[in-house]
Design a protein around this motif. Structure first.
Motif, PDB file in Angstrom:
ATOM      1  N   ASP A   1       3.168  -9.713  -2.960  1.00  0.00           N
ATOM      2  CA  ASP A   1       2.321  -8.572  -2.596  1.00  0.00           C
ATOM      3  C   ASP A   1       2.421  -7.568  -3.738  1.00  0.00           C
ATOM      4  O   ASP A   1       3.501  -7.024  -3.988  1.00  0.00           O
ATOM      5  CB  ASP A   1       2.830  -7.959  -1.290  1.00  0.00           C
ATOM      6  N   PRO A   2       1.331  -7.305  -4.442  1.00  0.00           N
ATOM      7  CA  PRO A   2       1.403  -6.405  -5.587  1.00  0.00           C
ATOM      8  C   PRO A   2       1.756  -4.967  -5.215  1.00  0.00           C
ATOM      9  O   PRO A   2       2.123  -4.177  -6.078  1.00  0.00           O
ATOM     10  CB  PRO A   2       0.011  -6.494  -6.219  1.00  0.00           C
ATOM     11  N   ALA A   3       1.679  -4.621  -3.936  1.00  0.00           N
ATOM     12  CA  ALA A   3       1.993  -3.262  -3.500  1.00  0.00           C
ATOM     13  C   ALA A   3       3.495  -3.015  -3.358  1.00  0.00           C
ATOM     14  O   ALA A   3       3.925  -1.877  -3.190  1.00  0.00           O
ATOM     15  CB  ALA A   3       1.296  -2.962  -2.175  1.00  0.00           C
ATOM     16  N   LEU A   4       4.303  -4.077  -3.407  1.00  0.00           N
ATOM     17  CA  LEU A   4       5.750  -3.950  -3.229  1.00  0.00           C
ATOM     18  C   LEU A   4       6.482  -4.550  -4.418  1.00  0.00           C
ATOM     19  O   LEU A   4       6.000  -5.476  -5.058  1.00  0.00           O
ATOM     20  CB  LEU A   4       6.205  -4.679  -1.959  1.00  0.00           C
ATOM     21  N   TYR A   5       7.683  -4.033  -4.671  1.00  0.00           N
ATOM     22  CA  TYR A   5       8.530  -4.631  -5.695  1.00  0.00           C
ATOM     23  C   TYR A   5       8.957  -6.018  -5.240  1.00  0.00           C
ATOM     24  O   TYR A   5       9.145  -6.261  -4.044  1.00  0.00           O
ATOM     25  CB  TYR A   5       9.786  -3.785  -5.936  1.00  0.00           C
ATOM     26  N   LYS A   6       9.168  -6.908  -6.182  1.00  0.00           N
ATOM     27  CA  LYS A   6       9.590  -8.264  -5.831  1.00  0.00           C
ATOM     28  C   LYS A   6      10.927  -8.257  -5.114  1.00  0.00           C
ATOM     29  O   LYS A   6      11.128  -9.005  -4.157  1.00  0.00           O
ATOM     30  CB  LYS A   6       9.637  -9.152  -7.070  1.00  0.00           C
ATOM     31  N   TRP A   7      11.864  -7.403  -5.550  1.00  0.00           N
ATOM     32  CA  TRP A   7      13.177  -7.378  -4.898  1.00  0.00           C
ATOM     33  C   TRP A   7      13.053  -6.973  -3.433  1.00  0.00           C
ATOM     34  O   TRP A   7      13.794  -7.474  -2.592  1.00  0.00           O
ATOM     35  CB  TRP A   7      14.172  -6.485  -5.647  1.00  0.00           C
ATOM     36  N   GLU A   8      12.099  -6.081  -3.110  1.00  0.00           N
ATOM     37  CA  GLU A   8      11.890  -5.684  -1.717  1.00  0.00           C
ATOM     38  C   GLU A   8      11.396  -6.865  -0.888  1.00  0.00           C
ATOM     39  O   GLU A   8      11.835  -7.069   0.246  1.00  0.00           O
ATOM     40  CB  GLU A   8      10.854  -4.557  -1.628  1.00  0.00           C
ATOM     41  N   GLN A   9      10.489  -7.636  -1.458  1.00  0.00           N
ATOM     42  CA  GLN A   9       9.936  -8.791  -0.753  1.00  0.00           C
ATOM     43  C   GLN A   9      10.992  -9.878  -0.564  1.00  0.00           C
ATOM     44  O   GLN A   9      11.058 -10.501   0.496  1.00  0.00           O
ATOM     45  CB  GLN A   9       8.731  -9.328  -1.517  1.00  0.00           C
ATOM     46  N   ILE A  10      11.818 -10.084  -1.575  1.00  0.00           N
ATOM     47  CA  ILE A  10      12.894 -11.074  -1.465  1.00  0.00           C
ATOM     48  C   ILE A  10      13.893 -10.633  -0.409  1.00  0.00           C
ATOM     49  O   ILE A  10      14.316 -11.439   0.425  1.00  0.00           O
ATOM     50  CB  ILE A  10      13.564 -11.297  -2.829  1.00  0.00           C
ATOM     51  N   ALA A  11      14.261  -9.356  -0.415  1.00  0.00           N
ATOM     52  CA  ALA A  11      15.182  -8.843   0.599  1.00  0.00           C
ATOM     53  C   ALA A  11      14.597  -9.045   1.990  1.00  0.00           C
ATOM     54  O   ALA A  11      15.302  -9.428   2.926  1.00  0.00           O
ATOM     55  CB  ALA A  11      15.493  -7.366   0.348  1.00  0.00           C
TER      56      ALA A  11
ATOM     57  N   ALA B   1      17.893  -7.225  -4.649  1.00  0.00           N
ATOM     58  CA  ALA B   1      17.594  -7.593  -3.258  1.00  0.00           C
ATOM     59  C   ALA B   1      18.891  -7.713  -2.457  1.00  0.00           C
ATOM     60  O   ALA B   1      18.981  -7.211  -1.331  1.00  0.00           O
ATOM     61  CB  ALA B   1      16.824  -8.912  -3.218  1.00  0.00           C
ATOM     62  N   ILE B   2      19.899  -8.356  -3.037  1.00  0.00           N
ATOM     63  CA  ILE B   2      21.187  -8.504  -2.353  1.00  0.00           C
ATOM     64  C   ILE B   2      21.838  -7.147  -2.146  1.00  0.00           C
ATOM     65  O   ILE B   2      22.384  -6.862  -1.072  1.00  0.00           O
ATOM     66  CB  ILE B   2      22.098  -9.477  -3.139  1.00  0.00           C
ATOM     67  N   GLU B   3      21.769  -6.280  -3.132  1.00  0.00           N
ATOM     68  CA  GLU B   3      22.340  -4.932  -2.999  1.00  0.00           C
ATOM     69  C   GLU B   3      21.649  -4.159  -1.885  1.00  0.00           C
ATOM     70  O   GLU B   3      22.297  -3.443  -1.116  1.00  0.00           O
ATOM     71  CB  GLU B   3      22.234  -4.178  -4.324  1.00  0.00           C
ATOM     72  N   ALA B   4      20.335  -4.301  -1.765  1.00  0.00           N
ATOM     73  CA  ALA B   4      19.601  -3.618  -0.697  1.00  0.00           C
ATOM     74  C   ALA B   4      20.077  -4.109   0.675  1.00  0.00           C
ATOM     75  O   ALA B   4      20.306  -3.301   1.585  1.00  0.00           O
ATOM     76  CB  ALA B   4      18.097  -3.842  -0.855  1.00  0.00           C
ATOM     77  N   LEU B   5      20.246  -5.416   0.817  1.00  0.00           N
ATOM     78  CA  LEU B   5      20.713  -5.974   2.089  1.00  0.00           C
ATOM     79  C   LEU B   5      22.142  -5.527   2.395  1.00  0.00           C
ATOM     80  O   LEU B   5      22.492  -5.275   3.546  1.00  0.00           O
ATOM     81  CB  LEU B   5      20.621  -7.504   2.062  1.00  0.00           C
TER      82      LEU B   5
END
Length: 89
Positions: free
Chosen positions: A8-18, A57-61
């Motif tokens: 989704d171009p509206a979100l960072y990739k790390w957010e989507q992976i998280a 992504a892992i840090e966010a989780l």
């Protein structure tokens, strides 16, 4: 493996992976005590992204309380009773 059409171009990739990992946890893919996430290398291969993106992504989780990290053990899913409430969509 994810392709450009999956993002989704509206979100960072790390957010989507998280979000994908979080949804897997909620779905019960990691319900055993001390259950570990798949390795950073495997996640990098699955999503075809840089190491830093996976780490973010892992840090966010971890910050949200879904996983903990232990030296030498990797990322471990928090027991079901200790997890935060799933996000509302």
């Amino acid at each position: 493996m994810w392709t450009e059409e999956d993002w989704d171009p509206a979100l960072y990739k790390w957010e989507q992976i998280a979000d994908v990992i979080r949804q897997r946890i909620i779905a019960g893919e990691h319900d055993k005590p001390e259950d570990r996430l798949i390795s950073e290398v495997a996640l990098r291969e699955e999503f075809d992204v840089a190491r830093g993106t996976i780490r973010k992504a892992i840090e966010a989780l971890r910050a949200e309380g879904w996983i903990i990290t232990k030296a030498g053990k990797g990322s471990i899913v928090v027991p079901k009773d200790d997890r935060p409430e799933p996000p509302t969509q």
